[in-house]
Structure formats: structure tokens, C-alpha cells
Design an enzyme around this catalytic site. Structure first.
Site, PDB file in Angstrom:
ATOM      1  N   LYS A 136       0.945  -1.372  -0.172  1.00 22.66           N
ATOM      2  CA  LYS A 136      -0.150   0.235   0.102  1.00 22.66           C
ATOM      3  C   LYS A 136       0.352   0.952  -0.075  1.00 22.66           C
ATOM      4  O   LYS A 136       0.941   2.692  -0.388  1.00 22.66           O
ATOM      5  CB  LYS A 136      -1.212  -0.283   0.775  1.00 22.66           C
ATOM      6  CG  LYS A 136      -1.774   0.550   1.450  1.00 22.66           C
ATOM      7  CD  LYS A 136      -2.765   1.133   0.300  1.00 22.66           C
ATOM      8  CE  LYS A 136      -3.766   2.728   0.456  1.00 22.66           C
ATOM      9  NZ  LYS A 136      -4.543   2.898  -0.492  1.00 22.66           N
ATOM     10  N   CYS A 193      -4.564  10.583   1.308  1.00 29.04           N
ATOM     11  CA  CYS A 193      -3.850   9.534   1.097  1.00 29.04           C
ATOM     12  C   CYS A 193      -2.084   9.867   0.706  1.00 29.04           C
ATOM     13  O   CYS A 193      -1.463   9.514   1.550  1.00 29.04           O
ATOM     14  CB  CYS A 193      -4.280   8.536   0.086  1.00 29.04           C
ATOM     15  SG  CYS A 193      -6.082   7.581   1.379  1.00 29.04           S
TER      16      CYS A 193
HETATM   17  N1  NAD Z   1     -10.212   7.829   1.363  1.00 28.46           N
HETATM   18  C1  NAD Z   1      -9.534   7.199   0.696  1.00 28.46           C
HETATM   19  O1  NAD Z   1      -9.318   7.346  -1.275  1.00 28.46           O
HETATM   20  C2  NAD Z   1      -8.864   5.903   0.782  1.00 28.46           C
HETATM   21  C3  NAD Z   1      -8.271   4.593   0.296  1.00 28.46           C
HETATM   22  C4  NAD Z   1      -7.532   4.099   0.524  1.00 28.46           C
HETATM   23  C5  NAD Z   1      -7.132   3.685   1.399  1.00 28.46           C
HETATM   24  N2  NAD Z   1      -7.713   4.405   2.951  1.00 28.46           N
HETATM   25  C6  NAD Z   1      -7.967   4.724   4.659  1.00 28.46           C
HETATM   26  O2  NAD Z   1      -8.149   4.376   4.985  1.00 28.46           O
HETATM   27  C7  NAD Z   1      -8.504   5.367   6.218  1.00 28.46           C
HETATM   28  C8  NAD Z   1      -9.553   5.393   6.171  1.00 28.46           C
HETATM   29  O3  NAD Z   1     -10.011   6.611   5.252  1.00 28.46           O
HETATM   30  P1  NAD Z   1     -11.092   7.272   5.274  1.00 28.46           P
HETATM   31  O4  NAD Z   1     -11.147   8.686   3.787  1.00 28.46           O
HETATM   32  O5  NAD Z   1     -12.474   7.140   4.661  1.00 28.46           O
HETATM   33  O6  NAD Z   1     -11.116   8.717   6.311  1.00 28.46           O
HETATM   34  P2  NAD Z   1     -12.260   9.158   7.165  1.00 28.46           P
HETATM   35  O7  NAD Z   1     -11.805  10.367   7.732  1.00 28.46           O
HETATM   36  O8  NAD Z   1     -13.148   9.920   5.729  1.00 28.46           O
HETATM   37  O9  NAD Z   1     -13.017   7.917   7.626  1.00 28.46           O
HETATM   38  C9  NAD Z   1     -12.874   7.480   8.700  1.00 28.46           C
HETATM   39  C10 NAD Z   1     -14.016   7.290  10.061  1.00 28.46           C
HETATM   40  O10 NAD Z   1     -13.624   6.683  10.703  1.00 28.46           O
HETATM   41  C11 NAD Z   1     -15.148   7.453  11.898  1.00 28.46           C
HETATM   42  N3  NAD Z   1     -14.136   6.628  13.341  1.00 28.46           N
HETATM   43  C12 NAD Z   1     -13.022   7.274  14.202  1.00 28.46           C
HETATM   44  N4  NAD Z   1     -13.180   6.837  15.281  1.00 28.46           N
HETATM   45  C13 NAD Z   1     -13.685   5.814  15.302  1.00 28.46           C
HETATM   46  C14 NAD Z   1     -14.520   4.607  15.762  1.00 28.46           C
HETATM   47  N5  NAD Z   1     -13.198   4.748  16.803  1.00 28.46           N
HETATM   48  N6  NAD Z   1     -15.067   3.732  15.630  1.00 28.46           N
HETATM   49  C15 NAD Z   1     -15.674   3.621  14.550  1.00 28.46           C
HETATM   50  N7  NAD Z   1     -15.668   5.025  13.304  1.00 28.46           N
HETATM   51  C16 NAD Z   1     -14.662   5.751  13.566  1.00 28.46           C
HETATM   52  C17 NAD Z   1     -15.014   8.538  11.630  1.00 28.46           C
HETATM   53  O11 NAD Z   1     -16.191   9.346  12.446  1.00 28.46           O
HETATM   54  C18 NAD Z   1     -15.172   8.498  10.238  1.00 28.46           C
HETATM   55  O12 NAD Z   1     -16.328   9.025   9.537  1.00 28.46           O
HETATM   56  C19 NAD Z   1      -7.068   5.948   6.042  1.00 28.46           C
HETATM   57  O13 NAD Z   1      -6.577   4.899   6.565  1.00 28.46           O
HETATM   58  C20 NAD Z   1      -7.118   5.930   4.709  1.00 28.46           C
HETATM   59  O14 NAD Z   1      -5.648   6.129   4.950  1.00 28.46           O
HETATM   60  C21 NAD Z   1      -8.259   5.898   2.318  1.00 28.46           C
END
Ligand code: NAD
Length: 448
Positions: free
Chosen positions: A201, A257
Site C-alpha cells: 500500500k 492519502c
Molecule cells: N479515502 C481514500 O481514498 C482511501 C483510500 C484507500 C485507503 N484509505 C485509508 O482508509 C482509512 C480511512 O480513510 P477515510 O478517507 O475513509 O477516512 P475518513 O476520515 O473519511 O473516515 C474515517 C471514519 O472513521 C470514523 N471513526 C473514528 N473513530 C472511530 C471509531 N473509534 N470507531 C468507528 N469509527 C470511527 C470517523 O468518524 C470517520 O467517519 C485511512 O487509513 C486511509 O488512509 C483511504
């Protein structure tokens, strides 16, 4: 019937994962900590902009449920997907506090349950989590690294038609179980150990960022030597060893990211005793690229003090409302620091809590009215036809600085605009005038 899956985190990655697995026939419960988010989702509304996601959520019906209660989420779950945010700390390392909060909530898992890490984490996190689970007596719980590669804006398609599924496990059976969850998707699986999956990743995002910084530097040289980066990128990309994607010159990458994942990898290497020289350059080139727009504006307008600059597009890229690390943030604050009045427009991103001291317009026309320049910051499709008479007539100075190369320079020229792209020759309806120390273009007068 499918498997019973709990997904922690209803963000871009978690919600797409949850909806995607429900679409494959599994029973999914999503847990988030933000009540408004859960309320919106229960009412069938996606709290952010992701094309196609609302439709998938509607069609999966009660195979997808939402809760604030972690116990409700894990009850009976065979798989727990961790999809919470892992932002960078001030030092650039990963802030894993949300991940650890989730892990603390996983005490009541059934025998044979598997924790699946989808959040992007530094290499070594899986080993640390495994040791922590064991220390808590949760040796019967499996752990799998299953990094997510979706891109915002095309996330639903990326889930349903992935290039590959990467699965790193300590126990082969846990990896097998996670692989089976994806039955119905047509993609190769990469089965490996946990650190290698974590590294896939980080390396993939670092490589994509490197390509973007590379083509941006090529673009900057093209401007000096009279070459056209669009043709250069196309000519390079048709080489099957290279490929055409992620060779789009522009004002730099942003988003939640690339910047952080590149930083994670650089610091991971540093903390492990290796100086990752290349990534330092990738980051530096990207930072400088965002600021080059300011000198392009100055080239045409001279001092920007008191000038009105329209920033068209605020989200870090098209088809998302995500403002995290968006180049527009740096650009807006640089322009304000130069004394410019900054007007902004975006079709979906709400930046009112992020950008201070700028004006938000409802339409492109409102944003460019009496403006001294229009800057394309996000490559929204609706900006392709920016060079039209209505826009030109509304502007004080018909100048387009195209930070995404979405506008056709020829169309801009024939519509009476001065056009400045990235790595392309600038075109001007006033080309050929003798050079002066004055700003290179006069204010637009419709009568002229
Ligand atoms: N956004 C992307 O395009 C993408 C792509 C690949 C990987 N990722 C990875 O995925 C992960 C999440 O990214 P994202 O963009 O979805 O983040 P985001 O901030 O959009 O979503 C994270 C969510 O987690 C929730 N949260 C926080 N603490 C929590 C808990 N204790 N229990 C349950 N929910 C909780 C938040 O309220 C939020 O809704 C990151 O590590 C990111 O690097 C993101």
C-alpha cells in the site's frame, strides 16, 4: 446468506467497503462515532460526495445497517474491518489513535473472528497489533492486512472491479477466509505476509506520487524549452512499460492519502535507518508546484495586491468533495498573503470551515465576475468549456491559469483569453506586443 461483517469507520474507505461487501451478499453493520453521520446513513444519505455510492446503499437494502454502538456491530461478526482514519501527526508519522480505540472495543469477538486492517498503516503495525491482541488473551482472534486501493471519485467501481486484492496474514486460514469474502469479484489475489501487504500500500501510493512529481518537473522544463507536456506524457505513456495514467501534469497532488502515505514511508525508512532520498524530492517538488501558479499570475498581472482572483475548484481532485491537503488551501492562503481578493467556487466541496478570508460563489460566472484571473484548481469537467464569451465578458481581465490542463488552449485563444497552462505554451490574443515592464495584458474591454 453471506458472512457477518462489522466495519468500523463510515468514511470514504469504510462506507465503500461496507456497501461493496453488502453488494456481494454479505450482512454488514457499520459502526461510526459521529451521530449525524449515522443518522444520515440510516436515512439513506451519504454524508460526502462519492458517485454511485448512494445507489449501491439503496440497492443492498437491509444487508447494510448503521450503528453508533460498537457492541451491536461486533455481535456475531466473523470479520471486523478497521477503516478508521490514520492521519499524519505533526511529525508526519501515522496517528493510529483511532485504530487503537477500535482494537480496545474488540473484546467480545467470537472464536475464529478475524480483524482486518483496511486503514493504511505503517509497516510493522500488524506485528504490534498481533502482539497486543495476544497480550490481551485474544490469541483466538485472527489478524489480516487487506489494504484498500480505491480512489475517491471512482471508489465504487474500484471496489467492484479492483486490479488486485492484497491479503497479508499470519495464519493462512485467516487469509483464505478474507479472500473468500471477495468471491464474485474478478481480480487476482496477492497473498503474502502482513508486513509485505502493508508495504504494498505505501509503496503503491509513493510510486503514484513520484510519477506525478516526475511529470510535473517534466512540465516545468517543457515550459522553458518550448515542449508540450501533454504530448510528451502521451508519447511516454503509450510505451507499455510506462502507461498513460498518473502522468497528468498539474498543480500537485493532495488528498488524504498520497501526502500522508509518502510521509509515512519516508519516516518509516528513516526510523529504520534508511534515508529515502527520492521521496524527499517528491514531497518538495509537490510543495513547490502548488506555488508556481502564483508566479504565473504575477507574470501576467504584476503585483497581485488588490487583484481579484477566482479559484475554480477547491476539492483536491474532481468528483470528490474531499478538501484534505487540497492544493487550493495553499494557493488561497498564498494569494491572500500577496494581497489578492480571492473568490472561490466548487460544485460540491464545502470549504467554509477551512478557508478563511475568501468569498464563496455559487456559480462559475459569479466567481469570475470582474476578476483579474480565473485559476482552474480542480479538474472538474464543467470547467472544460470555461473559455466562452459569457465568462470572458464577465471578467475584468480575460486570463485563465489552468492548473489542471483541462481547457483547450486553442479554444481559449479564439475566445479572446490569455491562457497559461502547466507545461504548455501560453497563448495570448495579444501575443506579439512589445514587452514592457507593465503587466503583459490589458484589462478586457468588450468594445475593443
Ligand atoms: N479515502 C481514500 O481514498 C482511501 C483510500 C484507500 C485507503 N484509505 C485509508 O482508509 C482509512 C480511512 O480513510 P477515510 O478517507 O475513509 O477516512 P475518513 O476520515 O473519511 O473516515 C474515517 C471514519 O472513521 C470514523 N471513526 C473514528 N473513530 C472511530 C471509531 N473509534 N470507531 C468507528 N469509527 C470511527 C470517523 O468518524 C470517520 O467517519 C485511512 O487509513 C486511509 O488512509 C483511504
Amino acid at each position: 446468506m453471506g458472512e457477518r461483517i462489522a466495519v468500523f469507520g463510515a468514511g470514504y474507505a469504510g462506507l465503500v467497503t461496507a456497501a461493496g461487501f453488502a453488494d456481494l451478499g454479505h450482512q454488514v453493520v457499520v459502526r461510526d462515532v459521529v451521530p449525524e453521520k449515522v443518522d444520515a446513513l440510516r436515512a439513506g444519505r451519504v454524508p460526502f460526495h462519492e458517485p454511485g455510492l448512494e445507489e449501491v446503499i439503496a440497492r443492498v437494502g437491509d444487508r447494510l445497517r448503521f450503528t453508533l454502538d460498537y457492541q451491536e456491530a461486533v455481535e456475531g461478526a466473523r470479520f471486523v474491518f478497521v477503516c478508521v482514519g490514520t492521519p499524519a501527526t505533526y511529525s508526519g508519522d501515522a496517528d493510529l489513535s483511532a485504530v487503537w480505540t477500535v482494537l480496545d472495543e474488540l473484546r467480545d469477538l467470537a472464536d475464529g473472528a478475524v480483524v482486518v486492517m483496511k486503514s493504511t498503516v505503517p509497516v510493522g503495525t500488524g506485528d504490534t497489533v498481533r502482539a497486543a491482541l495476544d497480550a490481551r488473551g485474544l490469541t483466538h482472534i485472527g489478524y489480516v492486512s487487506n489494504p484498500e486501493f480505491l480512489a475517491e471519485g471512482s471508489a465504487v467501481k474500484d471496489f467492484l472491479e479492483p486490479d488486485r486484492i492484497v491479503i497479508g496474514s499470519f495464519q493462512e486460514a485467516d487469509g483464505d477466509a478474507v479472500e473468500r469474502l471477495h468471491d464474485g469479484l474478478d481480480a487476482p489475489s496477492v497473498r503474502t505476509d502482513v508486513p509485505s501487504a502493508e508495504m504494498v500500500k505505501l509503496a503503491a501510493n509513493a510510486y503514484l506520487g513520484t510519477r506525478i512529481s516526475f511529470i510535473n518537473e517534466i512540465a516545468n522544463v517543457c515550459e522553458l524549452v518550448g515542449a508540450d507536456v501533454e504530448t510528451v506524457a502521451w508519447g511516454m505513456g503509450l510505451d507499455s512499460r510506462i502507461g498513460t495514467r498518473y502522468l497528468q501534469a498539474g498543480i500537485g497532488f493532495g488528498g488524504s492519502c498520497f501526502p500522508k502515505d509518502i510521509s509515512f514511508l519516508k519516516l518509516l525508512a528513516g526510523n529504520s535507518g534508511y534515508h529515502f532520498q527520492l521521496l524527499n524530492s517528491v514531497i518538495e517538488v509537490n510543495e513547490l508546484q502548488k506555488r508556481r501558479v502564483v508566479s504565473k499570475l504575477q507574470k501576467h498581472l504584476g503585483s497581485l495586491r488588490g487583484k481579484t482572483i477566482a479559484l475554480l475548484g477547491l476539492a483536491f481532485k474532481a468528483n470528490t468533495d474531499d478538501m484534505r491537503e487540497a492544493p487550493s488551501i495553499v494557493l488561497a492562503s498564498r494569494l491572500l498573503a500577496e494581497g489578492a481578493d480571492v473568490r472561490t467556487w466548487d460544485p460540491v466541496a464545502d470549504a467554509s470551515s477551512i478557508l478563511r478570508g475568501v468569498t464563496f460563489a455559487e456559480t462559475v460566472l459569479e466567481a469570475v465576475r470582474d476578476a483579474d484571473a480565473a485559476v482552474v484548481v480542480t479538474g472538474w469537467d464543467e470547467l472544460r468549456d470555461l473559455p466562452r464569451a459569457e465568462i470572458r465578458d464577465a471578467m475584468r481581465v480575460p486570463l485563465i491559469v489552468d492548473g489542471r490542463n483541462v481547457v483547450d488552449p486553442g479554444a481559449a485563444r479564439s475566445a479572446g483569453f490569455t491562457y497559461e497552462g502547466i507545461g504548455r505554451a501560453s497563448t495570448s490574443p495579444l501575443a506579439g506586443l512589445p514587452e514592457t515592464d507593465e503587466p503583459a495584458i490589458a484589462e478586457h474591454s468588450p468594445e475593443a
